[in-house]
Scaffold this motif. Sequence first.
Motif, PDB file in Angstrom:
ATOM      1  N   ALA A   1       0.828  -1.202   0.000  1.00 48.69           N
ATOM      2  CA  ALA A   1       0.000   0.000   0.000  1.00 48.69           C
ATOM      3  C   ALA A   1       0.867   1.258   0.000  1.00 48.69           C
ATOM      4  CB  ALA A   1      -0.914   0.006   1.220  1.00 48.69           C
ATOM      5  N   PHE A   2       0.449   2.245  -0.779  1.00 52.61           N
ATOM      6  CA  PHE A   2       1.113   3.541  -0.806  1.00 52.61           C
ATOM      7  C   PHE A   2       0.180   4.591  -0.211  1.00 52.61           C
ATOM      8  CE2 PHE A   2       3.398   1.143  -3.974  1.00 52.61           C
ATOM      9  CZ  PHE A   2       4.709   1.561  -3.827  1.00 52.61           C
ATOM     10  N   VAL A   3       0.689   5.340   0.768  1.00 51.39           N
ATOM     11  CA  VAL A   3      -0.126   6.345   1.449  1.00 51.39           C
ATOM     12  C   VAL A   3       0.618   7.673   1.493  1.00 51.39           C
ATOM     13  CG1 VAL A   3      -1.235   4.560   2.855  1.00 51.39           C
ATOM     14  CG2 VAL A   3       0.761   5.770   3.758  1.00 51.39           C
ATOM     15  N   LEU A   4      -0.128   8.746   1.779  1.00 50.27           N
ATOM     16  CA  LEU A   4       0.448  10.087   1.844  1.00 50.27           C
ATOM     17  C   LEU A   4      -0.101  10.795   3.068  1.00 50.27           C
ATOM     18  CD1 LEU A   4       2.204  12.202   0.252  1.00 50.27           C
ATOM     19  CD2 LEU A   4       0.045  13.052  -0.685  1.00 50.27           C
ATOM     20  N   ASN A   5       0.798  11.427   3.837  1.00 47.37           N
ATOM     21  CA  ASN A   5       0.411  12.157   5.045  1.00 47.37           C
ATOM     22  C   ASN A   5       1.063  13.531   5.069  1.00 47.37           C
ATOM     23  OD1 ASN A   5       0.678   9.061   5.812  1.00 47.37           O
ATOM     24  ND2 ASN A   5      -0.901   9.913   7.138  1.00 47.37           N
ATOM     25  N   SER A   6       0.335  14.506   5.577  1.00 45.61           N
ATOM     26  CA  SER A   6       0.888  15.838   5.796  1.00 45.61           C
ATOM     27  C   SER A   6       1.495  15.863   7.191  1.00 45.61           C
ATOM     28  CB  SER A   6      -0.206  16.904   5.678  1.00 45.61           C
ATOM     29  OG  SER A   6       0.310  18.173   6.013  1.00 45.61           O
TER      30      SER A   6
ATOM     31  N   PRO B   1     -12.475  18.429  -4.427  1.00 45.28           N
ATOM     32  CA  PRO B   1     -13.255  18.911  -3.277  1.00 45.28           C
ATOM     33  C   PRO B   1     -13.282  17.944  -2.098  1.00 45.28           C
ATOM     34  CG  PRO B   1     -14.436  19.305  -5.338  1.00 45.28           C
ATOM     35  CD  PRO B   1     -13.265  18.455  -5.676  1.00 45.28           C
ATOM     36  N   ASN B   2     -13.278  16.624  -2.385  1.00 44.26           N
ATOM     37  CA  ASN B   2     -13.381  15.665  -1.287  1.00 44.26           C
ATOM     38  C   ASN B   2     -12.103  15.554  -0.463  1.00 44.26           C
ATOM     39  OD1 ASN B   2     -12.193  14.365  -3.588  1.00 44.26           O
ATOM     40  ND2 ASN B   2     -12.506  12.384  -2.609  1.00 44.26           N
ATOM     41  N   PHE B   3     -11.010  16.200  -0.906  1.00 48.89           N
ATOM     42  CA  PHE B   3      -9.779  16.187  -0.125  1.00 48.89           C
ATOM     43  C   PHE B   3      -9.731  17.322   0.896  1.00 48.89           C
ATOM     44  CE2 PHE B   3      -8.352  13.462  -3.585  1.00 48.89           C
ATOM     45  CZ  PHE B   3      -7.608  12.516  -2.905  1.00 48.89           C
ATOM     46  N   SER B   4     -10.657  18.277   0.788  1.00 52.93           N
ATOM     47  CA  SER B   4     -10.696  19.397   1.721  1.00 52.93           C
ATOM     48  C   SER B   4     -10.950  18.893   3.139  1.00 52.93           C
ATOM     49  CB  SER B   4     -11.803  20.374   1.319  1.00 52.93           C
ATOM     50  OG  SER B   4     -11.878  21.452   2.217  1.00 52.93           O
ATOM     51  N   GLY B   5     -10.140  19.356   4.081  1.00 57.78           N
ATOM     52  CA  GLY B   5     -10.277  18.933   5.471  1.00 57.78           C
ATOM     53  C   GLY B   5      -9.456  17.715   5.830  1.00 57.78           C
ATOM     54  N   SER B   6      -8.775  17.129   4.846  1.00 62.32           N
ATOM     55  CA  SER B   6      -7.988  15.920   5.094  1.00 62.32           C
ATOM     56  C   SER B   6      -6.491  16.213   5.036  1.00 62.32           C
ATOM     57  CB  SER B   6      -8.321  14.830   4.067  1.00 62.32           C
ATOM     58  OG  SER B   6      -9.662  14.409   4.189  1.00 62.32           O
ATOM     59  N   VAL B   7      -5.724  15.447   5.806  1.00 62.37           N
ATOM     60  CA  VAL B   7      -4.267  15.573   5.805  1.00 62.37           C
ATOM     61  C   VAL B   7      -3.593  14.237   5.487  1.00 62.37           C
ATOM     62  CG1 VAL B   7      -4.373  17.467   7.459  1.00 62.37           C
ATOM     63  CG2 VAL B   7      -4.056  15.150   8.300  1.00 62.37           C
ATOM     64  N   SER B   8      -4.390  13.223   5.151  1.00 61.30           N
ATOM     65  CA  SER B   8      -3.860  11.900   4.823  1.00 61.30           C
ATOM     66  C   SER B   8      -4.690  11.284   3.707  1.00 61.30           C
ATOM     67  CB  SER B   8      -3.906  10.975   6.048  1.00 61.30           C
ATOM     68  OG  SER B   8      -3.200  11.512   7.130  1.00 61.30           O
TER      69      SER B   8
ATOM     70  N   ILE C   1      -6.863   3.535  -5.526  1.00 64.07           N
ATOM     71  CA  ILE C   1      -7.830   3.972  -4.519  1.00 64.07           C
ATOM     72  C   ILE C   1      -8.018   5.491  -4.534  1.00 64.07           C
ATOM     73  CG2 ILE C   1      -8.293   4.059  -2.038  1.00 64.07           C
ATOM     74  CD1 ILE C   1      -6.820   1.320  -1.891  1.00 64.07           C
ATOM     75  N   GLY C   2      -6.970   6.244  -4.271  1.00 60.38           N
ATOM     76  CA  GLY C   2      -7.059   7.695  -4.347  1.00 60.38           C
ATOM     77  C   GLY C   2      -8.077   8.312  -3.420  1.00 60.38           C
ATOM     78  N   GLU C   3      -8.179   7.823  -2.186  1.00 57.47           N
ATOM     79  CA  GLU C   3      -9.183   8.313  -1.247  1.00 57.47           C
ATOM     80  C   GLU C   3      -8.548   9.019  -0.054  1.00 57.47           C
ATOM     81  OE1 GLU C   3     -12.340   8.498  -1.405  1.00 57.47           O
ATOM     82  OE2 GLU C   3     -12.797   7.238  -3.155  1.00 57.47           O
ATOM     83  N   PRO C   4      -9.089  10.189   0.344  1.00 60.36           N
ATOM     84  CA  PRO C   4      -8.618  10.851   1.564  1.00 60.36           C
ATOM     85  C   PRO C   4      -9.123  10.107   2.789  1.00 60.36           C
ATOM     86  CG  PRO C   4     -10.501  12.035   0.686  1.00 60.36           C
ATOM     87  CD  PRO C   4     -10.173  10.957  -0.314  1.00 60.36           C
ATOM     88  N   THR C   5      -8.421  10.252   3.895  1.00 62.16           N
ATOM     89  CA  THR C   5      -8.867   9.684   5.162  1.00 62.16           C
ATOM     90  C   THR C   5      -8.881  10.784   6.221  1.00 62.16           C
ATOM     91  OG1 THR C   5      -6.747   9.137   6.218  1.00 62.16           O
ATOM     92  CG2 THR C   5      -7.526   7.638   4.500  1.00 62.16           C
ATOM     93  N   ARG C   6      -9.458  10.491   7.362  1.00 61.92           N
ATOM     94  CA  ARG C   6      -9.495  11.454   8.468  1.00 61.92           C
ATOM     95  C   ARG C   6      -8.345  11.232   9.447  1.00 61.92           C
ATOM     96  NH1 ARG C   6     -11.955  15.755   6.614  1.00 61.92           N
ATOM     97  NH2 ARG C   6     -13.932  15.219   5.604  1.00 61.92           N
ATOM     98  N   ASP C   7      -7.398  10.404   9.068  1.00 60.06           N
ATOM     99  CA  ASP C   7      -6.252  10.127   9.940  1.00 60.06           C
ATOM    100  C   ASP C   7      -5.386  11.366  10.079  1.00 60.06           C
ATOM    101  OD1 ASP C   7      -7.119   7.453   9.938  1.00 60.06           O
ATOM    102  OD2 ASP C   7      -5.989   7.042   8.119  1.00 60.06           O
ATOM    103  N   ARG C   8      -4.737  11.489  11.234  1.00 60.02           N
ATOM    104  CA  ARG C   8      -3.811  12.588  11.466  1.00 60.02           C
ATOM    105  C   ARG C   8      -2.355  12.136  11.417  1.00 60.02           C
ATOM    106  NH1 ARG C   8      -6.713  16.850  10.537  1.00 60.02           N
ATOM    107  NH2 ARG C   8      -5.035  18.088  11.497  1.00 60.02           N
ATOM    108  N   GLU C   9      -2.118  10.851  11.650  1.00 60.62           N
ATOM    109  CA  GLU C   9      -0.752  10.323  11.721  1.00 60.62           C
ATOM    110  C   GLU C   9      -0.601   9.111  10.799  1.00 60.62           C
ATOM    111  OE1 GLU C   9       1.484  11.851  13.462  1.00 60.62           O
ATOM    112  OE2 GLU C   9       0.220  13.152  14.703  1.00 60.62           O
ATOM    113  N   LEU C  10       0.635   8.830  10.389  1.00 58.05           N
ATOM    114  CA  LEU C  10       0.924   7.686   9.538  1.00 58.05           C
ATOM    115  C   LEU C  10       0.456   6.386  10.185  1.00 58.05           C
ATOM    116  CD1 LEU C  10       2.236   6.189   7.174  1.00 58.05           C
ATOM    117  CD2 LEU C  10       4.447   6.442   8.339  1.00 58.05           C
TER     118      LEU C  10
END
Length: 203
Positions: A115-120, A157-164, A182-191
């Motif tokens: 899995a490949f993920v991205l976090n701010s 638009p669906n990425f607004s409010g997300s950091v992961s 997948i290309g879906e935002p999540t509500r996670d704050r940490e990796l």
Amino acid sequence: MAIDLQKGQRINLKKENGSDLQNVCVGVNWGVIEKKGWFGGVSKEAVDLDASCVLYDGSKNVVDLIFFGNLFSKDGSIRHSGDDLTGDLSGDDGLDNEIITLDFSRLNPSVEFVAFVLNSFQGHDFADIPFASIRIFEGSPSRVNNVFATYNIAKEPNFSGSVSMVMGVFYKRNNEWKFNAIGEPTRDRELEETVVTVQRTYL
């Protein structure tokens, strides 16, 4: 392989000549946040996005985690280009700020999901970043052969409010590798939270 792969689409990793895809890269490119000052000036705020790769076995247990603090997988199949702490300071240069490379031929046989993920890292809202794009392609960090998944997360638009977000998952079926864009935002704050989200929802 199709260049315009749609989010949620699943494909096998066969090339046109029938051979299996061997090397895959995930590149992320993004820019700094610009803020207007009181007297017409513009200040720039660095943005630290982190691309990471998680390996899971058939029971969905984590086998390895590759991120800015661990640049190489234990089996040598995956390498991370290193941590970019700022983003593009002078506008979009068209180059990836972070790249993760995967060599399927060296992957631990127990691994069935990649899995490949991205976090701010600093919690920047994706909507505040002027540009942020992701591409998953065949080739190497210095050569792009075929792009088979792209996401523009700064303008969705669906990425607004997300950091992961979860970028995509390679998965093994009948000893063949396939890909779920997948290309879906999540509500996670940490990796660490995103690793669990992938386990529960996307494998």
